[in-house]
Design an enzyme around this catalytic site. Structure first.
Site, mmCIF file in Angstrom:
data_model
loop_
_atom_site.group_PDB
_atom_site.id
_atom_site.type_symbol
_atom_site.label_atom_id
_atom_site.label_comp_id
_atom_site.label_asym_id
_atom_site.label_seq_id
_atom_site.Cartn_x
_atom_site.Cartn_y
_atom_site.Cartn_z
ATOM 1 N N SER A 93 -54.088 -35.863 -4.876
ATOM 2 C CA SER A 93 -55.062 -36.943 -4.779
ATOM 3 C C SER A 93 -54.361 -38.263 -5.076
ATOM 4 O O SER A 93 -53.202 -38.286 -5.451
ATOM 5 C CB SER A 93 -56.176 -36.738 -5.800
ATOM 6 O OG SER A 93 -55.641 -36.902 -7.104
ATOM 7 N N LYS A 94 -55.116 -39.341 -4.917
ATOM 8 C CA LYS A 94 -54.579 -40.689 -5.173
ATOM 9 C C LYS A 94 -53.885 -40.765 -6.539
ATOM 10 O O LYS A 94 -52.870 -41.425 -6.683
ATOM 11 C CB LYS A 94 -55.725 -41.711 -5.152
ATOM 12 C CG LYS A 94 -56.137 -42.088 -3.742
ATOM 13 C CD LYS A 94 -55.593 -43.464 -3.377
ATOM 14 C CE LYS A 94 -55.532 -43.655 -1.872
ATOM 15 N NZ LYS A 94 -56.848 -43.562 -1.259
#
Ligand code: GLU
Length: 432
Positions: free
Chosen positions: A208-209
């Protein structure tokens, strides 16, 4: 119906991104595995933009996804946009209503799901998977705003486009039985399904980010080269045997969807850098220079008219030490800096002892050189060291730092030649 079903003979796969965000690492891996499967089987690869969510779909994401795919070298044989096909989905929904398989709920259309049935499919990667319809609610086909639900437009299109194999992320496994029910209702033969393992970060959590860069375009900006990123992506869930550096063309010949792992793949940044470094080394210096010029110009390190020959020499010199193109900016930036200074912390660590006398002697001798090349600079250096009666290491280290602001890097004489006589002497004189 407006579009006749395509014959389902030769292999045809698709990548079906929703343009609600950038093409991320996981999407690119899905696209790549589909693409490799198509090439391995002599089949076709379809790009289908699933832009049915008119609120969240954005043209800039669509463009970015296509640009990233093109950059990765994943070309498509056919292109569709679901937003242009709403009429087709409506027709199929109407047909199901007429046949008594679906019902209207206001302006929405719902597929009734019979209870207590086992829905089975033989996943290409995970083997037999069984769901019971007791776990499956009635399915929305068309939403009340007139747009199709994801699974419905996906099934209509996969059927009409003649998709033979649906290869996608594991997060879609639970959609598969619902979609199989829709194939059945419409009288279409379901394709084969293969669900790819998730990609985890090194912390074991889903990529994820939070993990850092996830968009392909970020890797592009970071200076990864497409061949390197593609080679790394193919290792996420598949192993081409004992050979890890394998250009896409050769990989396609070996690729087998049945050999894809069931277990999650781990995204390892260090490994990606290593793979990329191998491709940097393999890239011809001229081409590498072409890739570097815009980066250097963007960083303000290179003007419009630059000396191509000396830039190529510098690239050649650093090529074997670069993980990414950006590393060149960091490592070779000293060659381009106009107002070069050795940062205070580097000075403190490496230029403590005043060597003005030794540096002046070296600068003086170098200034007498007619030909400033590897052999001549080295000779001068050795002579100076002998004259001073010191070990060469005592001078190599501080001179390297004074010229490049770094204690590591290419050979000292390579550095001198790359800087040229004037700048070498100026930096020696400025050191103390
Ligand atoms: N548009 C869906 C997604 O981006 C596609 C899923 C599928 O491949 O069926 O997740």
């Amino acid at each position: 119906m407006s579009t006749p079903a395509a014959p389902a003979s030769a292999v045809k796969v698709r990548f079906a991104p929703s343009p609600t965000g950038y093409l991320h690492i996981g999407g690119a891996r899905t696209a790549l595995f589909n693409w490799m499967y198509a090439k391995a089987q002599g089949g076709k690869f379809v790009l289908r933009v699933e832009d049915t969510d008119l609120e969240r779909s954005k043209p800039e994401f669509e463009k970015e996804i296509m640009d990233s795919m093109a950059w990765l070298g994943l070309s498509w044989d056919e292109l569709y946009k679901q937003s242009e096909r709403f009429e087709i989905y409506r027709e199929y929904a109407e047909k199901l209503i007429t046949e008594g398989k679906a019902v209207r709920d206001g302006t929405a259309v719902i597929l009734k799901v019979d209870k207590s049935r086992d829905i089975k499919f033989d996943d290409l990667i995970r083997g037999l998977i069984v769901f019971n319809t007791d776990e499956i609610k009635d399915q929305v086909l068309m939403k009340s705003d007139g747009s199709p639900a994801y699974s419905f437009s996906c099934v209509v299109d996969d059927a009409l486009m003649g998709i033979t194999h649906v290869i996608r992320g594991e997060d879609h496994i639970s959609n598969t039985p619902k979609q199989i029910l829709m194939y059945e209702a419409m009288g279409f033969k379901a394709p084969k399904f293969g669900h790819l393992p998730l990609i985890m970060g090194t912390d074991g959590a889903r990529l994820s980010k939070r993990f850092g860069a996830v968009a392909v375009s970020d890797y592009r900006k970071e200076g990864f080269i497409p061949e390197g990123l593609v080679n790394y992506l193919m290792l996420l869930g598949w192993s081409p045997g004992n050979q890890e550096i394998l250009p896409l063309k050769n990989a396609c010949e070996k690729f087998s969807i049945k050999k894809v792992n069931k277990t999650a793949a781990q995204f390892d940044m260090e490994k990606l850098k290593w793979v990329n470094a191998q491709y940097v080394k393999l890239t011809p210096t001229g081409k590498l220079t072409d890739l570097l010029v815009p980066i250097l110009q963007e960083e303000g390190l290179l003007g419009e008219d630059y000396d191509r020959a000396s830039l190529e020499k510098a690239v050649e010199m650093f090529k074997s030490r670069l993980n990414t193109l950006r590393d060149f900016v960091e490592r070779a930036g000293f060659l381009f800096a106009r107002d070069f200074t050795v940062p205070a912390d580097v000075r403190a660590g490496h230029l403590m002892k005043n060597m003005k006398k030794e540096f002046d002697l070296l600068a003086g001798r170098l200034s007498g050189l007619e030909v400033f090349d590897l052999a001549s600079t080295e000779k001068v250096f050795r002579d100076v060291v002998a004259e001073l009666g010191i070990a060469s290491g005592e001078l190599v280290h501080p001179v390297r730092v004074a010229l490049s602001a770094s204690a590591v890097g290419p050979g000292l004489f390579d550095i001198m030649v790359a800087l040229g006589k004037d700048r070498t002497i100026a930096r020696l004189k400025a050191a103390f």
